[in-house]
Design a protein around this motif. Structure first.
Motif: not given
Length: 136
Positions: A28, A36-38, A71, A74, A76, A78, A104
């Motif tokens: 993350c 949710g930014h990976l 993503v 899950i 979030v 998006c 996302p």
């Protein structure tokens, strides 16, 4: 100063890990654009894409593609996903270890990639395409 992503790969710096294989690590983003930014990083240090093997570059994007799909599932917010990789300071790279952002997106979020307002001529585009083909 030593590379923070190399320190994360070696488990010398904290990260919320979510994927690991022989070539890449994903975690993350500490400063997320949206929840949710990976990030996907190769385990080998490379400042830019040209510093990576083709296999490592492919793996970064393969894992990024898979995470972009995940993503969305899950919980979030998006409505879309940006895959973003800045290669060089002029492109906005701030950590000089190749990394792919999986971001996302949703209508009304504040993240912006602002394209230039200049429209290239066909002649200029054909010239660039010719030079790239020759270099390949």
């Amino acid at each position: 100063m030593e590379c923070v992503f190399c320190r994360i790969v070696r488990r010398e710096a904290p990260a919320s890990l979510l994927h690991e294989d022989d070539q890449v690590l994903a975690f993350c983003d500490l400063n997320p654009v949206n929840p949710g930014h990976l990030l996907v990083v190769p385990k080998v240090h490379g400042v830019g894409l040209a510093d990576l093997s083709e296999a490592d570059g492919q793996r970064v994007f393969t894992v990024g593609q898979r995470l972009a799909a995940v993503v969305r599932t899950i919980g979030v917010r998006c409505e879309g996903v940006n895959l973003f990789l800045a290669d060089g300071e002029a492109a906005g790279q701030e950590v000089f270890h190749v990394h792919l952002h999986v971001i996302p997106r949703f209508k009304g979020d504040r993240f912006r990639l602002v394209p230039g307002s200049r429209r290239a001529s066909r002649r200029d585009l054909d010239d660039v395409a010719s030079r790239v083909r020759a270099a390949l």
